[in-house]
Design an enzyme around this catalytic site. Structure first.
Site, PDB file in Angstrom:
ATOM      1  N   ASP A  44       9.790  30.319   1.816  1.00 22.74           N
ATOM      2  CA  ASP A  44       9.336  30.296   0.428  1.00 22.74           C
ATOM      3  C   ASP A  44      10.004  31.442  -0.342  1.00 22.74           C
ATOM      4  OD1 ASP A  44       7.684  30.533  -1.911  1.00 22.74           O
ATOM      5  OD2 ASP A  44       6.115  29.461  -0.825  1.00 22.74           O
ATOM      6  N   THR A 104      17.763  24.524 -17.244  1.00 19.21           N
ATOM      7  CA  THR A 104      17.561  23.202 -17.832  1.00 19.21           C
ATOM      8  C   THR A 104      17.698  23.236 -19.355  1.00 19.21           C
ATOM      9  OG1 THR A 104      15.802  21.589 -18.295  1.00 19.21           O
ATOM     10  CG2 THR A 104      15.088  23.756 -17.626  1.00 19.21           C
ATOM     11  N   ASP A 105      18.040  22.092 -19.930  1.00 19.61           N
ATOM     12  CA  ASP A 105      18.088  21.972 -21.396  1.00 19.61           C
ATOM     13  C   ASP A 105      16.703  22.160 -22.015  1.00 19.61           C
ATOM     14  OD1 ASP A 105      16.955  19.556 -20.543  1.00 19.61           O
ATOM     15  OD2 ASP A 105      18.330  18.262 -21.645  1.00 19.61           O
ATOM     16  N   GLU A 106      15.655  22.022 -21.181  1.00 20.42           N
ATOM     17  CA  GLU A 106      14.298  22.092 -21.730  1.00 20.42           C
ATOM     18  C   GLU A 106      13.960  23.479 -22.278  1.00 20.42           C
ATOM     19  OE1 GLU A 106      11.271  19.863 -19.649  1.00 20.42           O
ATOM     20  OE2 GLU A 106      12.791  18.596 -18.713  1.00 20.42           O
ATOM     21  N   TYR A 134       6.280  24.254 -17.720  1.00 19.64           N
ATOM     22  CA  TYR A 134       7.510  24.157 -16.920  1.00 19.64           C
ATOM     23  C   TYR A 134       8.675  24.804 -17.664  1.00 19.64           C
ATOM     24  CZ  TYR A 134      11.931  22.151 -15.305  1.00 19.64           C
ATOM     25  OH  TYR A 134      13.236  21.998 -14.901  1.00 19.64           O
ATOM     26  N   SER A 135       8.920  24.355 -18.904  1.00 17.79           N
ATOM     27  CA  SER A 135      10.103  24.876 -19.606  1.00 17.79           C
ATOM     28  C   SER A 135       9.943  26.362 -19.914  1.00 17.79           C
ATOM     29  CB  SER A 135      10.408  24.062 -20.858  1.00 17.79           C
ATOM     30  OG  SER A 135       9.309  24.006 -21.723  1.00 17.79           O
ATOM     31  N   SER A 165       8.458  28.527 -18.008  1.00 10.04           N
ATOM     32  CA  SER A 165       8.760  29.280 -16.780  1.00 10.04           C
ATOM     33  C   SER A 165      10.269  29.319 -16.541  1.00 10.04           C
ATOM     34  CB  SER A 165       8.025  28.686 -15.573  1.00 10.04           C
ATOM     35  OG  SER A 165       8.540  27.410 -15.239  1.00 10.04           O
ATOM     36  N   LYS A 166      10.966  28.237 -16.851  1.00  8.27           N
ATOM     37  CA  LYS A 166      12.423  28.232 -16.673  1.00  8.27           C
ATOM     38  C   LYS A 166      13.077  29.190 -17.681  1.00  8.27           C
ATOM     39  CE  LYS A 166      14.508  25.992 -14.194  1.00  8.27           C
ATOM     40  NZ  LYS A 166      14.902  26.214 -12.772  1.00  8.27           N
ATOM     41  N   TYR A 188       5.126   6.577 -21.747  1.00  4.18           N
ATOM     42  CA  TYR A 188       4.293   7.479 -22.553  1.00  4.18           C
ATOM     43  C   TYR A 188       4.509   7.233 -24.050  1.00  4.18           C
ATOM     44  CZ  TYR A 188       3.990  10.336 -18.240  1.00  4.18           C
ATOM     45  OH  TYR A 188       3.801  10.793 -16.967  1.00  4.18           O
ATOM     46  N   HIS A 233       4.712  16.580 -25.759  1.00  4.35           N
ATOM     47  CA  HIS A 233       5.897  15.814 -25.328  1.00  4.35           C
ATOM     48  C   HIS A 233       7.133  16.103 -26.192  1.00  4.35           C
ATOM     49  CE1 HIS A 233       7.186  11.528 -23.839  1.00  4.35           C
ATOM     50  NE2 HIS A 233       8.027  12.480 -23.482  1.00  4.35           N
TER      51      HIS A 233
HETATM   52  P1  NAD Z   1      12.950  18.984  -7.039  1.00  2.29           P
HETATM   53  O1  NAD Z   1      11.535  19.148  -7.464  1.00  2.29           O
HETATM   54  O2  NAD Z   1      13.430  17.645  -6.595  1.00  2.29           O
HETATM   55  O3  NAD Z   1      13.267  19.996  -5.822  1.00  2.29           O
HETATM   56  C1  NAD Z   1      12.823  21.310  -5.818  1.00  2.29           C
HETATM   57  C2  NAD Z   1      13.039  21.859  -4.407  1.00  2.29           C
HETATM   58  O4  NAD Z   1      12.626  23.234  -4.398  1.00  2.29           O
HETATM   59  C3  NAD Z   1      12.222  21.136  -3.324  1.00  2.29           C
HETATM   60  O5  NAD Z   1      13.014  20.889  -2.190  1.00  2.29           O
HETATM   61  C4  NAD Z   1      11.111  22.124  -2.999  1.00  2.29           C
HETATM   62  O6  NAD Z   1      10.645  22.018  -1.658  1.00  2.29           O
HETATM   63  C5  NAD Z   1      11.810  23.451  -3.249  1.00  2.29           C
HETATM   64  N1  NAD Z   1      10.853  24.522  -3.577  1.00  2.29           N
HETATM   65  C6  NAD Z   1       9.836  24.485  -4.468  1.00  2.29           C
HETATM   66  N2  NAD Z   1       9.166  25.656  -4.458  1.00  2.29           N
HETATM   67  C7  NAD Z   1       9.792  26.450  -3.545  1.00  2.29           C
HETATM   68  C8  NAD Z   1       9.575  27.779  -3.102  1.00  2.29           C
HETATM   69  N3  NAD Z   1       8.573  28.514  -3.586  1.00  2.29           N
HETATM   70  N4  NAD Z   1      10.414  28.284  -2.176  1.00  2.29           N
HETATM   71  C9  NAD Z   1      11.429  27.538  -1.659  1.00  2.29           C
HETATM   72  N5  NAD Z   1      11.667  26.272  -2.039  1.00  2.29           N
HETATM   73  C10 NAD Z   1      10.862  25.737  -2.974  1.00  2.29           C
HETATM   74  O7  NAD Z   1      13.808  19.552  -8.241  1.00  2.29           O
HETATM   75  P2  NAD Z   1      15.250  19.090  -8.793  1.00  2.29           P
HETATM   76  O8  NAD Z   1      15.061  18.004  -9.761  1.00  2.29           O
HETATM   77  O9  NAD Z   1      16.173  18.947  -7.662  1.00  2.29           O
HETATM   78  O10 NAD Z   1      15.638  20.388  -9.626  1.00  2.29           O
HETATM   79  C11 NAD Z   1      16.351  21.459  -9.049  1.00  2.29           C
HETATM   80  C12 NAD Z   1      16.600  22.516 -10.090  1.00  2.29           C
HETATM   81  O11 NAD Z   1      17.321  21.971 -11.186  1.00  2.29           O
HETATM   82  C13 NAD Z   1      15.305  23.095 -10.683  1.00  2.29           C
HETATM   83  O12 NAD Z   1      15.470  24.477 -10.850  1.00  2.29           O
HETATM   84  C14 NAD Z   1      15.185  22.409 -12.034  1.00  2.29           C
HETATM   85  O13 NAD Z   1      14.514  23.225 -12.952  1.00  2.29           O
HETATM   86  C15 NAD Z   1      16.647  22.222 -12.408  1.00  2.29           C
HETATM   87  N6  NAD Z   1      16.944  21.076 -13.294  1.00  2.29           N
HETATM   88  C16 NAD Z   1      16.481  19.822 -13.003  1.00  2.29           C
HETATM   89  C17 NAD Z   1      16.840  18.748 -13.819  1.00  2.29           C
HETATM   90  C18 NAD Z   1      16.385  17.335 -13.501  1.00  2.29           C
HETATM   91  O14 NAD Z   1      16.641  16.421 -14.303  1.00  2.29           O
HETATM   92  N7  NAD Z   1      15.784  17.070 -12.364  1.00  2.29           N
HETATM   93  C19 NAD Z   1      17.656  18.949 -14.932  1.00  2.29           C
HETATM   94  C20 NAD Z   1      18.108  20.248 -15.202  1.00  2.29           C
HETATM   95  C21 NAD Z   1      17.761  21.295 -14.359  1.00  2.29           C
HETATM   96  P1  TYD Z   2      10.621  13.044 -16.589  1.00  2.00           P
HETATM   97  O1  TYD Z   2      11.420  12.221 -15.644  1.00  2.00           O
HETATM   98  O2  TYD Z   2       9.283  13.562 -16.165  1.00  2.00           O
HETATM   99  O3  TYD Z   2      11.589  14.228 -17.057  1.00  2.00           O
HETATM  100  P2  TYD Z   2      11.388  15.329 -18.259  1.00  2.00           P
HETATM  101  O4  TYD Z   2      10.008  15.277 -18.766  1.00  2.00           O
HETATM  102  O5  TYD Z   2      11.681  16.602 -17.548  1.00  2.00           O
HETATM  103  O6  TYD Z   2      12.407  14.958 -19.292  1.00  2.00           O
HETATM  104  O7  TYD Z   2      10.400  12.187 -17.912  1.00  2.00           O
HETATM  105  C1  TYD Z   2      11.488  11.693 -18.659  1.00  2.00           C
HETATM  106  C2  TYD Z   2      10.934  11.041 -19.905  1.00  2.00           C
HETATM  107  O8  TYD Z   2      10.163   9.885 -19.513  1.00  2.00           O
HETATM  108  C3  TYD Z   2       9.962  11.925 -20.681  1.00  2.00           C
HETATM  109  O9  TYD Z   2      10.152  11.687 -22.080  1.00  2.00           O
HETATM  110  C4  TYD Z   2       8.589  11.448 -20.258  1.00  2.00           C
HETATM  111  C5  TYD Z   2       8.816   9.978 -19.967  1.00  2.00           C
HETATM  112  N1  TYD Z   2       7.951   9.391 -18.918  1.00  2.00           N
HETATM  113  C6  TYD Z   2       7.246   8.210 -19.167  1.00  2.00           C
HETATM  114  O10 TYD Z   2       7.316   7.644 -20.270  1.00  2.00           O
HETATM  115  N2  TYD Z   2       6.475   7.694 -18.166  1.00  2.00           N
HETATM  116  C7  TYD Z   2       6.360   8.288 -16.947  1.00  2.00           C
HETATM  117  O11 TYD Z   2       5.596   7.774 -16.088  1.00  2.00           O
HETATM  118  C8  TYD Z   2       7.111   9.481 -16.696  1.00  2.00           C
HETATM  119  C9  TYD Z   2       7.028  10.170 -15.361  1.00  2.00           C
HETATM  120  C10 TYD Z   2       7.905  10.002 -17.710  1.00  2.00           C
END
Ligand code: NAD
Ligand code: TYD
Length: 340
Positions: free
Chosen positions: A59, A125-127, A153-154, A156-157, A210, A279
């Site tokens: 962790d 992230t873009d968020e 979430y955003s 914290s990022k 949503y 949202h």
């Molecule tokens: P994910 O939720 O699929 O994976 C997160 C991973 O981190 C998991 O394997 C989890 O076990 C591990 N993890 C969580 N807490 C932990 C801890 N305390 N110690 C060690 N490991 C831990 O996430 P993802 O979608 O692969 O995103 C990865 C990164 O990219 C994140 O930082 C996210 O903010 C960023 N990101 C994601 C997206 C997206 O669209 N998914 C877009 C832009 C940026």
């Molecule tokens: P998500 O995949 O959770 O990514 P993020 O919120 O980080 O962009 O959601 C993508 C978009 O889809 C977001 O506008 C919320 C919407 N959404 C739904 O409409 N229904 C759902 O069940 C989920 C999970 C997301």
């Protein structure tokens, strides 16, 4: 180079490791992952036997464990993918987003300082830029767009990004940050929009959209994101932020309808549910900096990427069907019960 990949058993980190372990046999990859609900070792089975790959369960919030691992391994580069990542979960329980996404990340940076790690790359992230209005298609997020967050979430990022830039300025830590738009592709956990809709449509279950489904996301195929990060750790300038995105803006309703059409399922499965609190309306990235400075270009359009993704989910049912059981099933009931 010896590279620590935290969160490498998750969606993007997993795709990164699967691609890079084979692309760079000269580099060593150590994955550190706590295997939370979002982490899955199954994802990494194709590289499990490679000589340049090692998995460590741990962790990032555990300072002692981090210190021991850094002392043992002497990493050249750390890429931090580890995070809590689901906006809806952050609305339910913000605390773990702060401890993992900010304090866990600070532990990693402290270890980088102590052991003189050559680069700390934060996957952001873009968020962190908040959202854009739906009626101003001319507006895009640039690296100098002010941070302005909407969800725990955003926030914290964004906190983590600011801390990374502060460690660079104050301590000279060699930091880079990438901010990417929404990813999609193989091994995406089926709580996020695209895999949730694919898996539910295949089971002829209702698709919870949503609000009115008009919110816009800018979609990027996951390996395009991974290639961008690989370029940044090798050639990116220290202290810089790089936006990553491929100009693939779609409304959520467009995405869901594309999935239904590809799977030959009726639009009557769409079910509009109560909106997410706070949202974000629209995300849209300007990736000019990484394109001009590093020559990055996405390989996939939304059309080619979504087809490949749907095929992957059709051919790898076992991976996601294993997930859609037990705890995750309870999560779905809890999250969507009150939205009906
Ligand atoms: P994910 O939720 O699929 O994976 C997160 C991973 O981190 C998991 O394997 C989890 O076990 C591990 N993890 C969580 N807490 C932990 C801890 N305390 N110690 C060690 N490991 C831990 O996430 P993802 O979608 O692969 O995103 C990865 C990164 O990219 C994140 O930082 C996210 O903010 C960023 N990101 C994601 C997206 C997206 O669209 N998914 C877009 C832009 C940026
Ligand atoms: P998500 O995949 O959770 O990514 P993020 O919120 O980080 O962009 O959601 C993508 C978009 O889809 C977001 O506008 C919320 C919407 N959404 C739904 O409409 N229904 C759902 O069940 C989920 C999970 C997301």
């Amino acid at each position: 180079m010896k590279i620590l990949v935290t969160g490498g058993a998750g969606f993007i980190g997993g795709n990164y490791v699967l691609t890079m372990v084979k692309k760079h046999p000269e580099d060593e990859y150590v994955v550190l992952d706590a295997l939370t609900y979002a982490g899955n070792l199954e994802t990494l089975k194709d590289v499990a036997g490679e000589p340049n790959f090692r998995f460590v369960k741990g962790d990032i919030r555990d300072r002692e464990l981090i210190d021991g691992l850094f002392a043992e391994e002497q990493f050249d580069v750390v890429i931090n993918f580890a995070a809590e990542t689901h906006v809806d979960r952050s609305v339910e329980d913000p605390g773990i987003f702060v401890t993992t996404n900010i304090i866990g990340m600070q532990n990693l940076m402290d270890a980088c300082r102590k052991y003189n790690t050559g680069r700390f790359h934060q996957v952001s992230t873009d968020e962190v830029y908040g959202d854009l209005p739906l009626d101003r298609p001319d507006l895009l997020f640039r690296e100098d767009t002010p941070i302005h967050t909407s969800s725990p979430y955003s926030a914290s990022k964004a906190g983590a990004d600011l801390l990374a830039l502060a460690y660079h300025r104050t301590f000279g830590l060699p930091v880079t940050i990438s901010r990417c738009s929404n990813n999609y592709g193989p091994y995406h956990f089926p709580e996020k929009l695209i895999p949730l809709m694919i898996s539910r449509a295949l089971a002829d279950e209702s698709l919870p959209v949503y609000g009115n489904g008009a919110n816009v996301r800018d979609w990027l195929y996951v390996t395009d994101h991974c290639n961008a990060i690989d370029m940044i750790i090798r050639r990116g300038r220290v202290g810089e932020v790089y936006n990553i995105g491929g100009h693939n803006e779609k409304t959520n309703l467009e995405v869901v309808k594309t999935i239904l059409k590809a799977l030959d399922k009726p639009e009557s499965l769409i079910h509009f549910v109560k909106d997410r609190p706070g949202h974000d309306l629209r995300y849209a990235m300007d990736p000019t900096k990484i394109e001009t400075e590093l020559g990055w270009k996405p390989e996939y359009t939304f059309d080619t990427g979504i087809q490949k993704t749907i095929e992957w989910y059709l051919n790898n049912r076992e991976w996601w069907e294993n997930i859609i059981s037990g705890d995750y099933q309870n999560y779905y009931e809890r999250m969507y019960r009150d939205r009906q």
